[in-house]
Design an enzyme around this catalytic site. Structure first.
Site, PDB file in Angstrom:
ATOM      1  N   HIS A 160      -8.305   1.216   2.684  1.00  0.00           N
ATOM      2  CA  HIS A 160      -7.620   2.346   3.333  1.00  0.00           C
ATOM      3  C   HIS A 160      -8.107   2.445   4.778  1.00  0.00           C
ATOM      4  O   HIS A 160      -7.508   1.876   5.679  1.00  0.00           O
ATOM      5  CB  HIS A 160      -7.891   3.599   2.513  1.00  0.00           C
ATOM      6  CG  HIS A 160      -7.071   4.798   2.878  1.00  0.00           C
ATOM      7  ND1 HIS A 160      -6.077   4.775   3.821  1.00  0.00           N
ATOM      8  CD2 HIS A 160      -7.088   6.081   2.404  1.00  0.00           C
ATOM      9  CE1 HIS A 160      -5.528   5.977   3.915  1.00  0.00           C
ATOM     10  NE2 HIS A 160      -6.131   6.788   3.067  1.00  0.00           N
TER      11      HIS A 160
ATOM     12  N   HIS B 209       1.462  -4.007   4.914  1.00  0.00           N
ATOM     13  CA  HIS B 209       1.447  -2.574   4.642  1.00  0.00           C
ATOM     14  C   HIS B 209       2.266  -2.302   3.395  1.00  0.00           C
ATOM     15  O   HIS B 209       3.290  -2.950   3.182  1.00  0.00           O
ATOM     16  CB  HIS B 209       2.047  -1.789   5.825  1.00  0.00           C
ATOM     17  CG  HIS B 209       1.694  -0.351   5.799  1.00  0.00           C
ATOM     18  ND1 HIS B 209       2.434   0.572   5.099  1.00  0.00           N
ATOM     19  CD2 HIS B 209       0.656   0.320   6.358  1.00  0.00           C
ATOM     20  CE1 HIS B 209       1.871   1.756   5.249  1.00  0.00           C
ATOM     21  NE2 HIS B 209       0.794   1.637   5.989  1.00  0.00           N
TER      22      HIS B 209
ATOM     23  N   ASP C  98      -4.190  -0.891  12.116  1.00  0.00           N
ATOM     24  CA  ASP C  98      -5.606  -1.248  12.200  1.00  0.00           C
ATOM     25  C   ASP C  98      -5.870  -2.509  13.011  1.00  0.00           C
ATOM     26  O   ASP C  98      -7.027  -2.794  13.324  1.00  0.00           O
ATOM     27  CB  ASP C  98      -6.184  -1.433  10.788  1.00  0.00           C
ATOM     28  CG  ASP C  98      -6.251  -0.121  10.051  1.00  0.00           C
ATOM     29  OD1 ASP C  98      -6.648   0.867  10.683  1.00  0.00           O
ATOM     30  OD2 ASP C  98      -5.882  -0.082   8.873  1.00  0.00           O
TER      31      ASP C  98
HETATM   32  C1  LIG Z   1      -2.094  -3.113   2.958  1.00  0.00           C
HETATM   33  C2  LIG Z   1      -1.950  -4.037   1.753  1.00  0.00           C
HETATM   34  C3  LIG Z   1      -2.961  -3.592   0.661  1.00  0.00           C
HETATM   35  C4  LIG Z   1      -0.540  -3.918   1.205  1.00  0.00           C
HETATM   36  O1  LIG Z   1      -0.496  -4.763   0.116  1.00  0.00           O
HETATM   37  P1  LIG Z   1       0.782  -4.991  -0.798  1.00  0.00           P
HETATM   38  O2  LIG Z   1       1.719  -3.859  -0.709  1.00  0.00           O
HETATM   39  O3  LIG Z   1       0.271  -5.350  -2.134  1.00  0.00           O
HETATM   40  O4  LIG Z   1       1.421  -6.258  -0.089  1.00  0.00           O
HETATM   41  P2  LIG Z   1       2.754  -6.983  -0.485  1.00  0.00           P
HETATM   42  O5  LIG Z   1       3.031  -6.805  -1.952  1.00  0.00           O
HETATM   43  O6  LIG Z   1       3.832  -6.572   0.439  1.00  0.00           O
HETATM   44  O7  LIG Z   1       2.400  -8.497  -0.188  1.00  0.00           O
HETATM   45  C5  LIG Z   1       3.405  -9.483  -0.195  1.00  0.00           C
HETATM   46  C6  LIG Z   1       2.751 -10.826  -0.098  1.00  0.00           C
HETATM   47  O8  LIG Z   1       2.074 -10.937   1.145  1.00  0.00           O
HETATM   48  C7  LIG Z   1       0.688 -11.185   0.948  1.00  0.00           C
HETATM   49  N1  LIG Z   1      -0.078 -10.375   1.891  1.00  0.00           N
HETATM   50  C8  LIG Z   1      -0.016  -9.034   2.039  1.00  0.00           C
HETATM   51  N2  LIG Z   1      -0.866  -8.644   3.006  1.00  0.00           N
HETATM   52  C9  LIG Z   1      -1.459  -9.762   3.453  1.00  0.00           C
HETATM   53  C10 LIG Z   1      -2.446  -9.997   4.422  1.00  0.00           C
HETATM   54  N3  LIG Z   1      -2.975  -8.993   5.116  1.00  0.00           N
HETATM   55  N4  LIG Z   1      -2.842 -11.256   4.638  1.00  0.00           N
HETATM   56  C11 LIG Z   1      -2.322 -12.281   3.930  1.00  0.00           C
HETATM   57  N5  LIG Z   1      -1.380 -12.116   2.990  1.00  0.00           N
HETATM   58  C12 LIG Z   1      -0.955 -10.872   2.756  1.00  0.00           C
HETATM   59  C13 LIG Z   1       0.412 -10.736  -0.477  1.00  0.00           C
HETATM   60  O9  LIG Z   1      -0.711 -11.431  -1.013  1.00  0.00           O
HETATM   61  C14 LIG Z   1       1.698 -11.106  -1.158  1.00  0.00           C
HETATM   62  O10 LIG Z   1       1.693 -12.525  -1.359  1.00  0.00           O
HETATM   63  P3  LIG Z   1       2.412 -13.192  -2.634  1.00  0.00           P
HETATM   64  O11 LIG Z   1       3.861 -12.901  -2.435  1.00  0.00           O
HETATM   65  O12 LIG Z   1       2.060 -14.629  -2.498  1.00  0.00           O
HETATM   66  O13 LIG Z   1       1.825 -12.524  -3.836  1.00  0.00           O
HETATM   67  C15 LIG Z   1      -2.208  -5.508   2.144  1.00  0.00           C
HETATM   68  O14 LIG Z   1      -1.222  -5.915   3.052  1.00  0.00           O
HETATM   69  C16 LIG Z   1      -3.598  -5.722   2.703  1.00  0.00           C
HETATM   70  O15 LIG Z   1      -4.572  -5.813   1.925  1.00  0.00           O
HETATM   71  N6  LIG Z   1      -3.727  -5.816   4.064  1.00  0.00           N
HETATM   72  C17 LIG Z   1      -5.014  -6.020   4.680  1.00  0.00           C
HETATM   73  C18 LIG Z   1      -5.801  -4.729   4.738  1.00  0.00           C
HETATM   74  C19 LIG Z   1      -5.263  -3.800   5.793  1.00  0.00           C
HETATM   75  O16 LIG Z   1      -4.983  -4.188   6.922  1.00  0.00           O
HETATM   76  N7  LIG Z   1      -5.161  -2.504   5.394  1.00  0.00           N
HETATM   77  C20 LIG Z   1      -4.719  -1.466   6.272  1.00  0.00           C
HETATM   78  C21 LIG Z   1      -3.355  -0.978   5.911  1.00  0.00           C
HETATM   79  S1  LIG Z   1      -2.785   0.206   7.126  1.00  0.00           S
END
Ligand SMILES: CC(C)(COP(=O)(O)OP(=O)(O)OC[C@H]1O[C@@H](n2cnc3c(N)ncnc32)[C@H](O)[C@@H]1OP(=O)(O)O)[C@@H](O)C(=O)NCCC(=O)NCCS
Length: 385
Positions: free
Chosen positions: A227, A266, A320
């Protein structure tokens, strides 16, 4: 909503897609990449407004008149003083406690000086909300000084919300452009839908606990790396990569290991996060001004590669990615980045808690029991194997 007997119970992991409350405060349009506070687009607010006005908008529902703004700022001044023993907690927690641990403790501690804390009328809880908002620049600033091994500084003059935070944090008169950038960062963090910390503040207020308790819950929830902690990690990654020509190999290795790249992706935005767009231009400006040009160029290259590789999956920079670089370029320590998030989000947390309280219903979801239903016979501890 109950399911009828023959219907399979509905279960959404992480409550994904579940609507938990109605709100008029903020709207996140993940498909169009828009963020709206009470009807005003975030870009319009960042160009024309300031954090104090946005805070009023979230708490009271409309932009203030000039007199209302003066009165709101007067309330900030009236409530901004921090009890000496609360500052003592910050000093005692010292350099090594994580700033989010200190922040959640001092917010909880403020309740002990308030004899009216349990009066759950909206007027009283709004007073508490404004009093916490007013204290946040000094609290977060004092925590920054402390982790830096510096003395906490006393309040100075009639500074704006963003300027006073920078003053408390650095002990220096803030530069007007840096103040504008911090003000913008606080505005774009002020509210963001039913995120985990906002939800936890609503769960707490729904028990008719007070706004101190709701805010303590929210700060505790924001602490987690999924988060509030991503900007610190995004900055670390940009610094590890260190130059644009190393980005391709570094990211390819992470993606091959299926590691998440911090500052990208996101749950709601499947297009470019509008907040990241606003911050990117400031990151470019401030990195140039503070001799951190390579940092920005590296970040820009990371963005280009990530959009090429993962843009079609809806992975773009989020808020972020550029915020950490901006705070770092201002001389702020990475450990204080998540408390700065809280400094902005405090208005959204408290506005939403007050909104929920006006039409309160205790949160009490169910869990789907998947364990053994028994009945098993009880074996005494002396005979158990
Ligand atoms: C924010 C977050 C938890 C959202 O996750 P989510 O809703 O589960 O993401 P999605 O389901 O849209 O992901 C789709 C695909 O992209 C990948 N993906 C998502 N975010 C990614 C990232 N930051 N880096 C690499 N791959 C990513 C997922 O692994 C998924 O891959 P798959 O299709 O092979 O399974 C995730 O993007 C993340 O952990 N980001 C990094 C942390 C971050 O910056 N957090 C701040 C948010 S404001």
């Amino acid at each position: 909503m109950e399911n009828s007997k023959d219907q399979k119970p509905v279960f959404a992991r992480g409550l994904e897609g579940v609507i938990a409350a109605e709100t008029e405060i903020g709207f996140v349009d993940g498909q169009e990449g828009r963020l709206v506070y009470r009807g005003y687009d975030i870009n319009v607010l960042c160009e024309n407004s300031n954090y104090e006005e946005v805070s009023y908008l979230l708490i009271y529902g409309k932009l203030p008149t000039r007199d209302q703004m003066t009165e709101y700022i007067n309330q900030f001044r009236k409530y901004s003083e921090i009890p000496e023993s609360t500052m003592g907690i910050i000093r005692n927690f010292g350099k090594d406690a994580h700033p989010m641990i200190t922040l959640r403790t001092v917010i909880s501690n403020l309740a002990s000086y308030d004899s009216q804390e349990s009066d759950s009328s909206i007027e009283n809880q709004r007073r508490i909300a404004i009093s916490i908002i007013a204290k946040m620049p000094a609290l977060v600033g004092a925590i920054h000084r402390t982790i830096n091994g510096q003395e906490i500084v006393k309040a100075k003059g009639e500074l704006s919300y963003a300027a006073s935070f920078l003053y408390y944090a650095t002990g220096k008169n803030p530069d007007p452009v840096e103040t504008k950038i911090m003000d913008t960062a606080l505005m774009i963090h002020a509210d963001h839908g039913m995120n985990a910390s906002t939800f936890s503040s609503l769960v707490t207020i729904s028990t008719l606990a007070d706004i101190y308790s709701a805010t303590t819950s929210a700060v505790s929830t924001l602490k987690g790396p999924l988060h509030g902690g991503a900007n610190e990690r995004a900055l670390k990654m940009i610094m590890d990569i260190a130059s644009p020509d190393k980005a391709e190999a570094y990211l390819a290795a992470m993606i091959a290991k299926k590691e998440k790249i911090m500052g990208f992706g996101h749950r709601v935005y499947k297009v470019y996060d509008p907040r990241a767009k606003i911050l990117k231009k400031y990151a470019s400006y401030i990195s140039e001004k503070t001799d951190q040009k390579t940092l920005f160029q590296t970040a820009n290259k990371i963005e280009e590669i990530m959009i090429n590789k993962l843009g079609e999956k809806g992975i773009f920079p989020n808020v972020d990615f550029y915020s950490g670089m901006i705070y770092y370029s201002m001389g702020l320590k990475p450990e204080i980045f998540t408390p700065i998030f809280a400094l902005g989000r405090i208005s959204g947390w408290t506005a939403r808690s007050l909104e929920y309280l006006q039409n309160n219903r205790l949160f009490r979801p169910k869990a789907l029991y998947v364990g053994e239903k028994g009945p098993k016979s009880y074996i005494s501890i002396h005979e158990r194997q």
